[in-house]
Scaffold this active site. Sequence first.
Site, PDB file in Angstrom:
ATOM      1  N   ASP A  17       0.833  -1.210   0.000  1.00  0.00           N
ATOM      2  CA  ASP A  17       0.000   0.000   0.000  1.00  0.00           C
ATOM      3  C   ASP A  17       0.866   1.258   0.000  1.00  0.00           C
ATOM      4  OD1 ASP A  17      -2.396   1.373   0.005  1.00  0.00           O
ATOM      5  OD2 ASP A  17      -2.577   1.375   2.196  1.00  0.00           O
ATOM      6  N   ASN A  65     -10.867  -2.540  -4.951  1.00  0.00           N
ATOM      7  CA  ASN A  65     -10.128  -1.577  -5.783  1.00  0.00           C
ATOM      8  C   ASN A  65     -10.844  -1.305  -7.115  1.00  0.00           C
ATOM      9  OD1 ASN A  65      -6.831  -2.729  -4.696  1.00  0.00           O
ATOM     10  ND2 ASN A  65      -8.091  -1.062  -3.901  1.00  0.00           N
ATOM     11  N   GLU A 196       1.664 -13.264  12.317  1.00  0.00           N
ATOM     12  CA  GLU A 196       2.288 -12.127  12.997  1.00  0.00           C
ATOM     13  C   GLU A 196       2.155 -10.916  12.075  1.00  0.00           C
ATOM     14  OE1 GLU A 196       3.625 -12.064  16.070  1.00  0.00           O
ATOM     15  OE2 GLU A 196       3.040 -14.157  16.321  1.00  0.00           O
TER      16      GLU A 196
HETATM   17  C1  IPE Z   1      -5.171  -2.643   0.070  1.00  0.00           C
HETATM   18  O1  IPE Z   1      -4.947  -1.289  -0.056  1.00  0.00           O
HETATM   19  C2  IPE Z   1      -5.174  -3.298  -1.291  1.00  0.00           C
HETATM   20  C3  IPE Z   1      -3.885  -3.406  -1.951  1.00  0.00           C
HETATM   21  C4  IPE Z   1      -2.738  -2.984  -1.488  1.00  0.00           C
HETATM   22  C5  IPE Z   1      -3.903  -4.061  -3.236  1.00  0.00           C
HETATM   23  P1  IPE Z   1      -6.133  -0.234  -0.182  1.00  0.00           P
HETATM   24  O2  IPE Z   1      -5.492   1.075  -0.383  1.00  0.00           O
HETATM   25  O3  IPE Z   1      -7.104  -0.687  -1.209  1.00  0.00           O
HETATM   26  O4  IPE Z   1      -6.829  -0.345   1.245  1.00  0.00           O
HETATM   27  P2  IPE Z   1      -7.708   0.721   2.028  1.00  0.00           P
HETATM   28  O5  IPE Z   1      -8.717   1.271   1.062  1.00  0.00           O
HETATM   29  O6  IPE Z   1      -6.787   1.790   2.524  1.00  0.00           O
HETATM   30  O7  IPE Z   1      -8.318  -0.049   3.155  1.00  0.00           O
HETATM   31  C1  IPE Z   2      -1.758   0.307  -3.267  1.00  0.00           C
HETATM   32  O1  IPE Z   2      -1.533   1.678  -3.315  1.00  0.00           O
HETATM   33  C2  IPE Z   2      -1.938  -0.282  -4.649  1.00  0.00           C
HETATM   34  C3  IPE Z   2      -3.316  -0.670  -4.960  1.00  0.00           C
HETATM   35  C4  IPE Z   2      -4.304  -0.636  -4.123  1.00  0.00           C
HETATM   36  C5  IPE Z   2      -3.576  -1.108  -6.323  1.00  0.00           C
HETATM   37  P1  IPE Z   2      -2.715   2.728  -3.235  1.00  0.00           P
HETATM   38  O2  IPE Z   2      -3.152   3.059  -4.618  1.00  0.00           O
HETATM   39  O3  IPE Z   2      -3.796   2.250  -2.340  1.00  0.00           O
HETATM   40  O4  IPE Z   2      -1.961   3.955  -2.597  1.00  0.00           O
HETATM   41  P2  IPE Z   2      -2.498   4.949  -1.490  1.00  0.00           P
HETATM   42  O5  IPE Z   2      -2.908   4.106  -0.325  1.00  0.00           O
HETATM   43  O6  IPE Z   2      -3.646   5.690  -2.089  1.00  0.00           O
HETATM   44  O7  IPE Z   2      -1.338   5.812  -1.198  1.00  0.00           O
HETATM   45 MG    MG Z   3      -4.116   2.455  -0.341  1.00  0.00          MG
END
Ligand code: IPE
Ligand code: IPE
Ligand code: MG
Length: 228
Positions: A17, A65, A196
């Site tokens: 993330d 997503n 963990e």
């Molecule tokens: C989790 O991240 C999904 C991936 C890293 C693929 P998100 O960015 O989608 O999660 P939330 O929305 O912060 O919970």
């Molecule tokens: C994780 O990065 C990748 C996917 C969920 C595809 P994010 O796109 O969620 O990045 P942030 O959390 O908005 O920074």
């Molecule tokens: Mg994210």
Amino acid sequence: MRSDAQGIPRHIGIIMDGNGRWAQRRLLPRSAGHRAGVKNITPVVTVALEYGVQCVTLYAFSTENKNRAKDEVDALIDLIRKRLKPMTRELIARGARVAFSGDSSYFPQDVRDIMEEIVAENTDTTAQVVNIALDYGGREEILRAAREAAKDGEITAETFESKLYTAGLPELDMIVRTGGEKRLSNFLLYQAAYSELFFTDTLWPDFNGEELIALLNEFSKRTRRFGK
Ligand code: IPE
Ligand code: IPE
Ligand code: MG
């Protein structure tokens, strides 16, 4: 068998993330963050494999997503289309077997073809596994497994687990989430029962092998009791 007995996690799940924020901080479009994120996968996973981890599951695209802006979803799908094959080739060259978890029916046919080709190409069942979670959601996985197991009659832990996307993979000993959020966001809900958990503020494109090794060291020092 390499195992947690030596303080090495058998299976690590990584919630990659923070790509969007990485890009925003550089005044770049979110898609640039995703590109940087994809580039970071092979170096980090290579460190995990060299350390002796049997399996790494990468959370790359969640069922939720899909609800992002169409531009971003399209950019993500295009990135999968362009980078998945070269990336997996590199991982396979490093001795890994690539697998997928998730309901790929959401993706366009050409992307599904790429995924199928990759799976067909690597059949070394003794290799370490890089499992890529694409259109993956823990709740969806549990419902699907329950429906499938019910078709075969009585549901036991064994029949149920054999219907999970992770069937045959080792116990999920460790979960790492980058990007600062302290939640699972629908990742491996069933498998995480005794994992963990490790959370780091580092955004995924900035995460590296050195930080992973530091977390692996911390893992080896944790006492796991499993309720006993
Ligand atoms: C989790 O991240 C999904 C991936 C890293 C693929 P998100 O960015 O989608 O999660 P939330 O929305 O912060 O919970
Ligand atoms: C994780 O990065 C990748 C996917 C969920 C595809 P994010 O796109 O969620 O990045 P942030 O959390 O908005 O920074
Ligand atoms: Mg994210």
